[in-house]
Scaffold this active site. Structure first.
Site, mmCIF file in Angstrom:
data_model
loop_
_atom_site.group_PDB
_atom_site.id
_atom_site.type_symbol
_atom_site.label_atom_id
_atom_site.label_comp_id
_atom_site.label_asym_id
_atom_site.label_seq_id
_atom_site.Cartn_x
_atom_site.Cartn_y
_atom_site.Cartn_z
ATOM 1 N N ASP A 185 43.679 6.150 -57.087
ATOM 2 C CA ASP A 185 43.700 5.557 -55.752
ATOM 3 C C ASP A 185 44.565 4.305 -55.713
ATOM 4 O O ASP A 185 45.003 3.796 -56.755
ATOM 5 C CB ASP A 185 42.275 5.205 -55.308
ATOM 6 C CG ASP A 185 41.422 6.446 -55.050
ATOM 7 O OD1 ASP A 185 41.997 7.498 -54.736
ATOM 8 O OD2 ASP A 185 40.185 6.340 -55.178
ATOM 9 N N ARG B 283 44.678 11.901 -59.662
ATOM 10 C CA ARG B 283 45.194 11.204 -58.488
ATOM 11 C C ARG B 283 44.511 9.839 -58.375
ATOM 12 O O ARG B 283 43.472 9.718 -57.742
ATOM 13 C CB ARG B 283 44.947 12.022 -57.234
ATOM 14 C CG ARG B 283 45.571 13.413 -57.279
ATOM 15 C CD ARG B 283 45.117 14.247 -56.104
ATOM 16 N NE ARG B 283 45.655 15.599 -56.149
ATOM 17 C CZ ARG B 283 45.351 16.560 -55.292
ATOM 18 N NH1 ARG B 283 44.482 16.314 -54.311
ATOM 19 N NH2 ARG B 283 45.875 17.754 -55.402
ATOM 20 N N ARG C 96 34.072 4.144 -59.712
ATOM 21 C CA ARG C 96 33.816 2.914 -58.951
ATOM 22 C C ARG C 96 32.420 2.927 -58.328
ATOM 23 O O ARG C 96 31.765 1.889 -58.239
ATOM 24 C CB ARG C 96 34.891 2.738 -57.883
ATOM 25 C CG ARG C 96 36.270 2.406 -58.477
ATOM 26 C CD ARG C 96 37.385 2.582 -57.457
ATOM 27 N NE ARG C 96 37.195 1.699 -56.321
ATOM 28 C CZ ARG C 96 37.882 1.822 -55.183
ATOM 29 N NH1 ARG C 96 38.766 2.794 -55.038
ATOM 30 N NH2 ARG C 96 37.668 0.973 -54.201
#
Length: 248
Positions: free
Chosen positions: A51, A49, A195
Site C-alpha cells: 500500500d 501489492r 497493520r
C-alpha cells in the site's frame, strides 16, 4: 523467456506498488525505465501489492522478454542509474517460463517498526508510539496468532480473495531499545492484515483487551472486532520465499 527482478524500495513517496490513476507507483516506475532500456513495453508483476507508504526490503517481480539477455549485470547497472534513489534492483535472473512472482511464492515475512523514542533520522520509516505498553502481554498475544485458520478479523472488507485462511508460521516482538519490531511470517497475507494485527496487539499492550478477548476477536472473523490499523510507514515486506526448482 521469463525474468525475475529482486528489488527493494522505500515507499514514502510512492502510492503503493500497483499502477493506479491517481498516483505514481513503484510498478509504473519500473515499467517506464525497463521499457526504455529494452525498447519495448514491459509490464512487471510483483510478489505482492504494498500500500501507499509501505516499504520493501525484499520484493520480487517478473517480466517476459522474447530474447535471452546476454549481459544481465549491465542491464542491472543501467536500470539503477535511471531509477529514483528510493528504488534499487539488486538482481535480475531467468526463471522457468510458467513461474509467477505472486502465485508461486510459498512464504512471505513482514516487520512493523515502532519508535519508542523520537528520532529525526527515522521519520516516515517507523510509527511513533510513545505511550506506555505492556510488551510481555503483546508477546503472549502474538503467540496466539500462530495457526492455520480464518483471519477475516484482520482483512479489509469486499476484497477479491476467495478465502481468508492463512497459515501464520511465526509472530513475535523484538525489543531493540528505542524501537520495537513486530515480525510475522505466513504463506500468504490478506489486504491490510499486518497493520490490523499490530493495531489489535496494541490494544492488548494498552490493557484494553485481554488475551482471551484477543483470541475471541480472531475467532469472530469480523473486522469490526479488531483494533484500528496502524500507519503505513512502519510496515516493511522483509522476505519472499520460492521453491528452489523455479530457477534456471
Amino acid at each position: 523467456m521469463r525474468y525475475f527482478l529482486k528489488l527493494a524500495y522505500r515507499g514514502t513517496h510512492f502510492h503503493g506498488w500497483q499502477i493506479q490513476p491517481n498516483g505514481y507507483t513503484v510498478q509504473e516506475h519500473l515499467n517506464k525505465h525497463l521499457s526504455l532500456l529494452l525498447r519495448k513495453e514491459i509490464n512487471v508483476s510483483a510478489a505482492g501489492r504494498t500500500d501507499t507508504g509501505v516499504h520493501a526490503k525484499e520484493m520480487f517481480a517478473h517480466f517476459d522478454w522474447e530474447l535471452a539477455i546476454e549481459d544481465i549485470s549491465t542491464l542491472v547497472q543501467n536500470l539503477n542509474k535511471l531509477l529514483a534513489p528510493d528504488v534499487v534492483v539488486n538482481e535480475i535472473f531467468e526463471v522457468k517460463p510458467h513461474i509467477h512472482a505472486r502465485f508461486d511464492a510459498i512464504q512471505r515475512s513482514y516487520e512493523y517498526r515502532i519508535n519508542r523514542q523520537r528520532s529525526p533520522f527515522k521519520h516516515n520509516l517507523a510509527a511513533n508510539i510513545f505511550y506506555a505498553l505492556n510488551l510481555e502481554a503483546m508477546q503472549a498475544a502474538a503467540e496466539l496468532l500462530v495457526a492455520k485458520r480464518d483471519y477475516s478479523s484482520f482483512s479489509k472488507s469486499r476484497t477479491q480473495t476467495k478465502t481468508n485462511i492463512c497459515d501464520i508460521r511465526q509472530a513475535y516482538w523484538e525489543d531493540c531499545g528505542d524501537q520495537w519490531i513486530f515480525h510475522i511470517t505466513a504463506d500468504r497475507f490478506l489486504r491490510n492484515m499486518v497493520r490490523a494485527i499490530v493495531g489489535s496487539l496494541l490494544e492488548v499492550g494498552k490493557g484494553r483487551m485481554t488475551l482471551d478477548g484477543f483470541e475471541k476477536m480472531i475467532e469472530a472473523q469480523d473486522r469490526k472486532a479488531a483494533g484500528q490499523s496502524v500507519p503505513a510507514q512502519g510496515l516493511y515486506l522483509n522476505r519472499v520465499v520460492y521453491p528452489q526448482d523455479i530457477f534456471i
